[in-house]
Design a protein around this motif. Structure first.
Motif, PDB file in Angstrom:
ATOM      1  N   GLU A   1       3.345 -31.866 -29.968  1.00 19.45           N
ATOM      2  CA  GLU A   1       3.006 -30.704 -29.737  1.00 19.45           C
ATOM      3  C   GLU A   1       3.394 -30.625 -28.033  1.00 19.45           C
ATOM      4  O   GLU A   1       3.833 -29.518 -27.608  1.00 19.45           O
TER       5      GLU A   1
ATOM      6  N   LEU B   1       7.020 -30.146 -27.858  1.00 17.21           N
ATOM      7  CA  LEU B   1       7.392 -28.741 -28.028  1.00 17.21           C
ATOM      8  C   LEU B   1       7.106 -27.957 -27.210  1.00 17.21           C
ATOM      9  O   LEU B   1       7.659 -26.975 -26.575  1.00 17.21           O
ATOM     10  N   HIS B   2       5.872 -27.979 -26.379  1.00 17.29           N
ATOM     11  CA  HIS B   2       5.316 -27.187 -25.142  1.00 17.29           C
ATOM     12  C   HIS B   2       6.223 -27.388 -24.186  1.00 17.29           C
ATOM     13  O   HIS B   2       6.685 -26.554 -23.417  1.00 17.29           O
TER      14      HIS B   2
ATOM     15  N   THR C   1       9.665 -27.988 -24.236  1.00 17.10           N
ATOM     16  CA  THR C   1      10.822 -27.567 -24.556  1.00 17.10           C
ATOM     17  C   THR C   1      10.464 -26.060 -24.295  1.00 17.10           C
ATOM     18  O   THR C   1      11.495 -25.172 -23.915  1.00 17.10           O
ATOM     19  N   ALA C   2       9.293 -25.424 -24.710  1.00 14.10           N
ATOM     20  CA  ALA C   2       8.883 -23.981 -24.756  1.00 14.10           C
ATOM     21  C   ALA C   2       9.216 -23.469 -23.453  1.00 14.10           C
ATOM     22  O   ALA C   2       9.923 -22.485 -23.056  1.00 14.10           O
TER      23      ALA C   2
ATOM     24  N   GLU D   1      12.705 -23.641 -21.916  1.00 17.79           N
ATOM     25  CA  GLU D   1      13.311 -22.262 -22.221  1.00 17.79           C
ATOM     26  C   GLU D   1      13.002 -21.043 -21.405  1.00 17.79           C
ATOM     27  O   GLU D   1      13.740 -20.335 -21.156  1.00 17.79           O
ATOM     28  N   GLU D   2      11.786 -21.039 -21.510  1.00 18.80           N
ATOM     29  CA  GLU D   2      11.165 -19.753 -20.411  1.00 18.80           C
ATOM     30  C   GLU D   2      11.752 -19.828 -19.025  1.00 18.80           C
ATOM     31  O   GLU D   2      12.219 -18.605 -18.590  1.00 18.80           O
TER      32      GLU D   2
ATOM     33  N   ALA E   1       9.230 -17.901 -26.116  1.00 18.70           N
ATOM     34  CA  ALA E   1       9.671 -17.459 -27.262  1.00 18.70           C
ATOM     35  C   ALA E   1       8.997 -18.034 -28.449  1.00 18.70           C
ATOM     36  O   ALA E   1       8.638 -17.430 -29.583  1.00 18.70           O
ATOM     37  N   ILE E   2       8.961 -19.554 -28.362  1.00 22.44           N
ATOM     38  CA  ILE E   2       8.316 -20.066 -29.380  1.00 22.44           C
ATOM     39  C   ILE E   2       6.920 -20.230 -29.275  1.00 22.44           C
ATOM     40  O   ILE E   2       6.205 -21.202 -30.263  1.00 22.44           O
ATOM     41  N   GLY E   3       6.326 -19.738 -28.348  1.00 21.90           N
ATOM     42  CA  GLY E   3       4.879 -19.749 -28.149  1.00 21.90           C
ATOM     43  C   GLY E   3       4.525 -20.880 -27.082  1.00 21.90           C
ATOM     44  O   GLY E   3       5.493 -21.830 -26.823  1.00 21.90           O
TER      45      GLY E   3
ATOM     46  N   PRO F   1       3.412 -24.515 -29.619  1.00 20.88           N
ATOM     47  CA  PRO F   1       4.020 -24.451 -30.953  1.00 20.88           C
ATOM     48  C   PRO F   1       3.450 -25.689 -31.574  1.00 20.88           C
ATOM     49  O   PRO F   1       3.326 -26.940 -31.084  1.00 20.88           O
TER      50      PRO F   1
ATOM     51  N   ASN G   1      15.894 -31.061 -29.667  1.00 17.27           N
ATOM     52  CA  ASN G   1      15.721 -29.497 -28.822  1.00 17.27           C
ATOM     53  C   ASN G   1      15.393 -29.503 -27.485  1.00 17.27           C
ATOM     54  O   ASN G   1      15.720 -28.555 -26.680  1.00 17.27           O
TER      55      ASN G   1
END
Length: 154
Positions: free
Chosen positions: A47, A50-51, A53-54, A57-58, A72-74, A77, A93
């Motif tokens: 998690e 993923l955070h 990565t999110a 991307e932002e 975009a993915i929260g 995630p 990713n």
């Protein structure tokens, strides 16, 4: 701004002064531990990855002139799949998101570094500069890399 590119690269996969960069920290995680919850009410390593990565991307999106938004993915995630292959995709990713960010940073003109993102700071009421945005991401990478390193010791 070559120095900020260098700092982003070091946080992501370079020679960080504080220890392992975040890619090495992620690569050192045993896939069997990536999805476990070692501390009640805390996030798993997956998690956190993923955070990261999110938000990478932002930040890229904001540097491209898009309005500030939740990723975009929260924000946090949740992994859909919890397998070693899913863990490898999460790492891939994250790597891709950072490589895209670094490519985009290289295209920013010197005179644009002090441009503000569209983010409004609640106290000052003014936007933050691209430089401040990237410094924040560098700090974010280091902070969560430390969490991942600690969690992977369980």
């Amino acid at each position: 701004m070559f120095s900020i590119i260098k700092e982003v690269q070091k946080a992501f996969n370079g020679d960080s002064w504080h220890g392992n960069h975040v890619m090495q920290t992620l690569n050192n995680v045993d896939p069997g531990k990536a999805f476990q919850y070692f501390i009640p009410n805390a996030h798993s390593i997956a998690e956190i990855a993923l955070h990261l990565t999110a938000w990478t991307e932002e930040v890229t999106s904001r540097l491209m002139g898009n309005p500030d938004a939740e990723p975009a993915i929260g924000d946090w995630p949740v992994p859909v799949e919890k397998t070693p292959q899913a863990w490898e995709r999460i790492i891939f990713n994250f790597k891709t998101a950072n490589e895209e960010l670094i490519r985009h940073i290289g295209n920013i003109m010197d005179e644009d570094w002090n441009d503000s993102s569209k983010e409004e700071l609640s106290v000052a009421g003014t936007g933050i500069t691209f430089m401040e945005l990237l410094n924040g991401l560098i700090q974010h990478h280091a902070y969560h890399a430390g969490q991942i390193a600690l969690l992977s010791k369980f």
